[in-house]
Design a protein around this motif. Structure first.
Motif, short mmCIF file in Angstrom:
data_model
loop_
_atom_site.label_atom_id
_atom_site.label_comp_id
_atom_site.label_asym_id
_atom_site.label_seq_id
_atom_site.Cartn_x
_atom_site.Cartn_y
_atom_site.Cartn_z
N ILE A 9 0.97 -1.18 0.01
CA ILE A 9 0.04 -0.04 -0.03
C ILE A 9 0.91 1.24 0.08
CG2 ILE A 9 -1.60 1.27 1.30
CD1 ILE A 9 -2.91 -1.44 2.23
N LEU A 12 2.13 1.93 -3.39
CA LEU A 12 1.24 2.11 -4.53
C LEU A 12 0.59 3.63 -4.07
CD1 LEU A 12 -1.01 -0.80 -4.70
CD2 LEU A 12 0.39 0.37 -6.36
N LEU A 13 0.73 4.15 -2.89
CA LEU A 13 0.14 5.46 -2.27
C LEU A 13 0.56 6.71 -3.21
CD1 LEU A 13 -1.83 6.16 -0.26
CD2 LEU A 13 0.10 6.87 1.18
N ALA A 15 1.71 7.12 -6.41
CA ALA A 15 1.05 7.04 -7.56
C ALA A 15 -0.49 7.23 -7.43
CB ALA A 15 1.11 5.70 -8.31
N SER A 16 -1.10 6.43 -6.52
CA SER A 16 -2.62 6.55 -6.26
C SER A 16 -3.16 8.12 -5.86
CB SER A 16 -3.15 5.82 -4.97
OG SER A 16 -2.53 4.61 -5.40
N VAL A 17 -2.31 8.76 -5.16
CA VAL A 17 -2.62 10.15 -4.62
C VAL A 17 -2.64 11.01 -6.06
CG1 VAL A 17 -1.75 11.99 -3.50
CG2 VAL A 17 -1.87 10.07 -2.45
N TYR A 19 -3.01 10.04 -9.03
CA TYR A 19 -4.08 9.70 -9.83
C TYR A 19 -5.31 10.46 -9.46
CZ TYR A 19 -7.02 6.74 -12.81
OH TYR A 19 -7.84 6.13 -13.65
N LEU A 20 -5.49 10.67 -8.24
CA LEU A 20 -6.62 10.86 -7.60
C LEU A 20 -6.70 12.53 -7.78
CD1 LEU A 20 -9.11 10.30 -5.63
CD2 LEU A 20 -7.60 11.35 -3.65
N LEU A 24 -8.61 11.61 -11.25
CA LEU A 24 -10.16 11.55 -10.79
C LEU A 24 -10.99 12.77 -10.39
CD1 LEU A 24 -9.82 8.24 -8.87
CD2 LEU A 24 -10.86 8.43 -11.24
#
Lengths: 295, 434
Positions: A9, A12-13, A15-17, A19-20, A24
């Motif tokens: 996690i 991944l955090l 890149a996820s942030v 992306y968000l 998104l």
């Protein structure tokens, strides 16, 4: 060593942030703005519900742009994949200089689009262009003066140029897939008397199905949002007759030379485009779904 | 004693005043200017020199220029709406500013400043401008833009070609058609044009209606919510004359395949004789024409029965605008006043071959005919008679597509009129005017 879920996690955090924050949230904001009458500047946005979408239904320029875009998607797709298959077969047939030809075919992908539009514009110029010179040289003077970029043929002229630019990418994609197919399969087929076409039909195509599927999805997304080439191919200001949806969105939202500045309405155009992209991708995924071959 | 006291007091006041003055003079001010030019363009180089000379005479002021190119207004809007960027000055086509930042209320009114003396003349700055330039985009009596570059739309031609075939400058529409016959007989393509360029094609619609109905009529027709004004016989007449240019051989058929700048290149290469376009053409073609090319320009001819005259000038101005939220309006305007000096304006026309708005400056000789037209203008009208700035979406979705279709023979003149009537009525039903 087992990697803990927390560690995964953590990795991944970031890149996820990103992306968000950069994809998104803006996407949902765009959905929201499409419900507003807003210039993108100055006066506060005015909520108008679905009025932008209602207006789109009667917007001739939008539907013409959508027609052009779908034309590029379908006609361009058929020609590009047809040519890409032919070239892939030729390049994977043991031809000498495979890497050279692959590089040449891919070359347009690394050239600036503006340079390519200028090049193709010159080639199509009546009287003084490259095609005109060729036609003149063989005595076809009427064809040398033919207005290839006139209203009846400009779409075809643009399609030829787009195919020329794009086909290299899909050749490389398909070649990468073909190179992974074990040569034994073809040797066995030859021993069994299979023709080249039968080898292509019953070995290459099935074993490339994943690559083809990905290629078609990539082309669909690319074709539906194609912007640079049509925008710069038709001169200083694109003729409304040759708009694609992405060009129309840009003209409405950001003005180019005309101060239209209807960002709310332009966003509605973008939302429609997003819906079409999702629809086309879903259809393609369903059409190209088949069992995967392990080899 | 009294006298000594008086001198002391006066001296103290003087020292204090000088002191304040010095403090004020040295208070640093940075003006942020976003430009429509790219850094290497001739106009940008003149602006860079103007900035340098302004900074040298105003050492407390620094101008921070950002060279954005033609997308300037879009970038300025984005930056201002971002909230963190202060932009004091920007420039763009005056039509575009009028329909963008000015309409959105971000332009500072300049009337009071323009009433002050010019930097190098005793008269008010507003009197330094060529006629009908400052007023073109005024609103409710307020002037929001300072135009500094002036383009006229005219027929541009090579004088040598006209001399060679014995042609005088066409004064009337019939003269123009006769000139086409003469030029065709001599082996020239009479009129160069772009086949697919809505803005350039619309020069003809604008000029035809300006000559037939007078400036301002096209703008009124575009704004008519019923669309019925398009039924005026002049519109059909203008549409028929548009087709006449193609059908009578004034514009060669292969022009349909020309995408800018291919059409204008035929003029540079000597295969075509003239083109209806802005006075920027000689600059754009300066590297393509041979050194002996002799530029001439003439206004769109009169049309029999029409009310428009050749001193009605199609003017495309480039202008500066000061952000109404600037913290330094005086300094910003001081720079604009500096730009309007004879020296800077002369530099623009000498170095960049463009027309300027200062009435005392003779434009570069290659656009001398544009200067003659601008100086004698009895009225001016902007892009597509103001439709480009006021009704830009209507222009792009109704007027341009239909006129280009007529231009390319996709529809007949009669269909052009009918389509405009119905589509305009529908458009204004969907987009009621406030």
């Amino acid at each position: 060593m087992k990697i803990s879920n927390r560690f995964i996690i953590l990795l991944l955090l970031p890149a996820s942030v990103m992306y968000l924050v950069f994809f998104l949230i803006p996407t949902f904001q765009a959905l929201l703005y499409s419900l507003y009458d807003w210039s993108g500047f100055g006066a506060a946005p005015q909520f108008i519900g679905l009025a932008n979408f209602n207006e789109l239904l009667n917007d001739r320029v939008f539907w013409r742009s959508m027609g052009n875009t779908v034309g590029i998607l379908i006609v361009g797709g058929i020609v590009i994949f047809g040519l890409a298959f032919v070239m892939t077969m030729m390049l994977s047939s043991g031809i000498r200089g495979k890497k050279f030809f692959r590089g040449v075919i891919f070359l347009p992908n690394i050239i600036a689009v503006i340079a390519l539009t200028t090049l193709w514009g010159y080639m199509y110029t009546p009287r003084t262009g490259l095609f005109a010179a060729v036609f003149d040289a063989v005595g076809l003077t009427d064809l040398a003066r033919f207005p290839w970029l006139g209203p009846d043929t400009i779409f075809m002229a643009m399609m030829i140029a787009i195919v020329w630019i794009e086909v290299g990418f899909y050749v490389v994609l398909l070649l990468a897939g073909v190179d992974k197919i074990p040569p034994d399969f073809y040797e066995s087929a030859k021993l069994d008397g299979a023709t080249d076409f039968q080898q292509f039909r019953f070995i290459t195509v099935p074993l490339l199905s994943d690559v083809i599927s990905i290629g078609m999805v990539l082309w669909s997304i690319h074709a539906l949002k194609v912007f640079e080439f049509p925008f710069s191919f038709t001169g200083l200001e694109p003729n409304p007759g040759s708009y694609t949806v992405a060009v129309y969105l840009y003209i409405l939202g950001f003005g180019q030379r005309q101060p239209i500045y209807r960002l709310g309405y332009a966003t509605a155009v973008g939302v429609m485009l997003l819906l079409v992209v999702i629809l086309v991708v879903l259809i393609l995924r369903r059409v190209t779904r088949r069992e995967t071959y392990q080899y | 004693m009294k006298k000594a006291l008086l001198i002391t007091v006066l001296a103290s006041v003087l020292v204090m005043a000088l002191g304040f003055g010095l403090v004020n003079a040295q208070e640093p001010v940075t003006l942020v200017y976003w430009s429509m030019w790219n850094e290497t363009e001739g106009q940008a180089r003149v602006l860079q020199e103007a900035i340098a000379s302004f900074e040298s005479t105003n050492p407390n002021i620094t101008i921070d220029a950002v060279w954005n190119g033609r997308q300037n207004q879009t970038l300025v809007r984005t930056a201002i709406s971002g909230g963190n960027q202060v932009i004091d000055l920007m420039d763009q086509d005056a039509d575009q500013i009028a329909g963008g930042l000015m309409r959105e209320g971000f332009a500072l009114p300049l009337n009071d400043y323009l009433a002050q003396p010019a930097e190098d003349h005793e008269e008010p700055l507003m009197d330094v401008f060529l006629p009908n330039t400052l007023e073109m985009f005024s609103h409710d009596g307020q002037i929001y833009q300072l135009p500094y570059i002036y383009n006229t739309v005219q027929f541009w031609y090579d004088k040598r070609v006209f001399e060679e075939v014995g042609l005088a400058v066409p004064q009337t529409w019939d003269d123009l058609l006769a000139a086409c016959d003469t030029l065709n007989a001599a082996g020239y393509a009479p009129i160069a044009a772009e086949g697919n360029e809505p803005g350039y094609a619309a020069f003809y619609l604008t000029e035809l209606l300006a000559r037939l109905k007078g400036p301002g009529w096209l703008q009124q027709a575009a704004a008519d919510p019923t669309g019925e004004m398009w039924r005026d016989p002049a519109v059909l007449d203008a549409a028929q004359r548009t087709r006449m240019l193609w059908d009578n051989g004034c514009i060669p058929p292969e022009t349909l395949g020309y995408v800018w700048p291919q059409g204008q290149n035929t003029l540079a290469f000597g295969t075509a004789a003239m083109e209806l376009v802005g006075s920027w053409l000689p600059v754009e073609l300066q590297n393509a024409t041979d050194p002996e090319f002799q530029w001439g320009g003439y206004s769109f001819p009169m049309i029999e029965g029409g009310v428009g005259v050749t001193s009605d000038v199609y003017a495309l101005l480039l202008a500066f605008m000061i952000n109404k939220d600037t913290a330094h309006p005086d300094e910003a305007f001081a720079f604009l006043r500096h730009l309007m000096t004879d020296a800077i304006q002369q530099q623009f026309t000498d170095a960049s071959l463009v027309g300027v708005t200062n009435k005392y400056i003779q434009w570069n000789s290659i656009i001398a005919d544009a200067f003659a037209a601008a100086s004698a203008a009895t009225s001016t009208y902007g892009d597509v008679d103001g439709v480009a700035s006021l009704y830009s979406e209507y222009l792009n979705t109704i007027l341009y597509p239909n006129y280009v279709s007529l231009w390319q023979a996709g529809i007949t003149p009669e269909e052009f009129v009918e389509t405009l009537v119905t589509q305009s009525a529908q458009y204004w039903t969907d987009h009621p005017q406030s």
